[in-house]
Scaffold this motif. Structure first.
Motif, mmCIF file in Angstrom:
data_model
loop_
_atom_site.group_PDB
_atom_site.id
_atom_site.type_symbol
_atom_site.label_atom_id
_atom_site.label_comp_id
_atom_site.label_asym_id
_atom_site.label_seq_id
_atom_site.Cartn_x
_atom_site.Cartn_y
_atom_site.Cartn_z
ATOM 1 N N LYS A 102 -13.557 12.736 6.721
ATOM 2 C CA LYS A 102 -13.604 12.438 5.284
ATOM 3 C C LYS A 102 -12.436 11.541 4.871
ATOM 4 O O LYS A 102 -12.601 10.618 4.080
ATOM 5 C CB LYS A 102 -13.617 13.724 4.468
ATOM 6 N N GLU A 103 -11.260 11.793 5.436
ATOM 7 C CA GLU A 103 -10.096 10.972 5.094
ATOM 8 C C GLU A 103 -10.240 9.565 5.654
ATOM 9 O O GLU A 103 -9.928 8.578 4.986
ATOM 10 C CB GLU A 103 -8.798 11.622 5.592
ATOM 11 N N ALA A 105 -13.047 8.002 6.263
ATOM 12 C CA ALA A 105 -14.070 7.355 5.436
ATOM 13 C C ALA A 105 -13.474 6.896 4.104
ATOM 14 O O ALA A 105 -13.759 5.788 3.635
ATOM 15 C CB ALA A 105 -15.239 8.301 5.197
ATOM 16 N N ARG A 106 -12.618 7.731 3.517
ATOM 17 C CA ARG A 106 -11.977 7.364 2.245
ATOM 18 C C ARG A 106 -11.087 6.130 2.433
ATOM 19 O O ARG A 106 -11.104 5.215 1.613
ATOM 20 C CB ARG A 106 -11.147 8.545 1.722
ATOM 21 N N GLN A 107 -10.343 6.085 3.524
ATOM 22 C CA GLN A 107 -9.468 4.948 3.795
ATOM 23 C C GLN A 107 -10.282 3.658 4.005
ATOM 24 O O GLN A 107 -9.909 2.601 3.504
ATOM 25 C CB GLN A 107 -8.588 5.222 5.029
ATOM 26 N N ILE A 108 -11.375 3.774 4.735
ATOM 27 C CA ILE A 108 -12.223 2.595 4.987
ATOM 28 C C ILE A 108 -12.850 2.124 3.676
ATOM 29 O O ILE A 108 -12.852 0.924 3.376
ATOM 30 C CB ILE A 108 -13.292 2.906 6.050
ATOM 31 N N LYS A 109 -13.387 3.057 2.892
ATOM 32 C CA LYS A 109 -13.985 2.687 1.596
ATOM 33 C C LYS A 109 -12.958 2.012 0.695
ATOM 34 O O LYS A 109 -13.253 1.027 0.033
ATOM 35 C CB LYS A 109 -14.580 3.904 0.909
ATOM 36 N N ASN A 110 -11.758 2.541 0.680
ATOM 37 C CA ASN A 110 -10.690 1.955 -0.138
ATOM 38 C C ASN A 110 -10.357 0.548 0.369
ATOM 39 O O ASN A 110 -10.144 -0.361 -0.429
ATOM 40 C CB ASN A 110 -9.453 2.843 -0.098
ATOM 41 N N ILE A 112 -12.349 -1.580 2.040
ATOM 42 C CA ILE A 112 -13.407 -2.559 1.760
ATOM 43 C C ILE A 112 -13.883 -2.494 0.302
ATOM 44 O O ILE A 112 -14.779 -3.204 -0.090
ATOM 45 C CB ILE A 112 -14.604 -2.422 2.730
ATOM 46 N N LYS A 113 -13.228 -1.626 -0.464
ATOM 47 C CA LYS A 113 -13.440 -1.509 -1.902
ATOM 48 C C LYS A 113 -14.879 -1.200 -2.280
ATOM 49 O O LYS A 113 -15.478 -1.884 -3.113
ATOM 50 C CB LYS A 113 -12.898 -2.741 -2.614
ATOM 51 N N ILE A 114 -15.414 -0.158 -1.654
ATOM 52 C CA ILE A 114 -16.761 0.302 -2.024
ATOM 53 C C ILE A 114 -16.640 1.223 -3.214
ATOM 54 O O ILE A 114 -15.835 2.094 -3.256
ATOM 55 C CB ILE A 114 -17.434 1.042 -0.843
#
Length: 114
Positions: A102-103, A105-110, A112-114
């Motif tokens: 989960k962390e 995924a949160r870092q990747i989303k942040n 690539i700014k999803i």
């Protein structure tokens, strides 16, 4: 660290876990992985100057307790790449199945700014 015979002798539970995860050919897989790692060390596909040519946004992540790649090595590469961010995962060793999904995924989303 990637010697199936030593693992079977010294850490049989880990050998069993590897067999369950990778199947009956886990020993061959480990031997080929060890050879690949040695080859990468002798002839790395990316040279120092290659990192400076990377222009796309890049995220490098490493576990703070990783024994395959150190935080220091990751920092050196991070500093050579333009537009690069470094994420050091706390309390994390190398195997991907040990990360906090989960962390990450949160870092990747942040990133690539999803």
């Amino acid at each position: 660290m990637l010697n199936p015979e030593k693992i079977k002798a010294k850490i049989p539970k880990y050998a069993l876990a590897l067999e369950q995860l990778h199947g009956s050919n886990w020993e061959t897989l480990m031997e080929k992985t060890a050879q690949m790692m040695l080859n990468l060390g002798v002839n790395p596909p990316l040279k120092e100057l290659d990192f400076e040519k990377i222009e796309v946004p890049t995220l490098i992540s490493v576990g703070d307790n990783d024994t395959m790649v150190s935080v220091e090595e990751s920092l050196i590469v991070h500093q050579k790449i333009k537009n690069c961010k470094l994420y050091v995962m706390p309390n994390t060793i190398h195997p991907i199945e040990k990360v906090d999904v989960k962390e990450v995924a949160r870092q990747i989303k942040n990133f690539i700014k999803i």
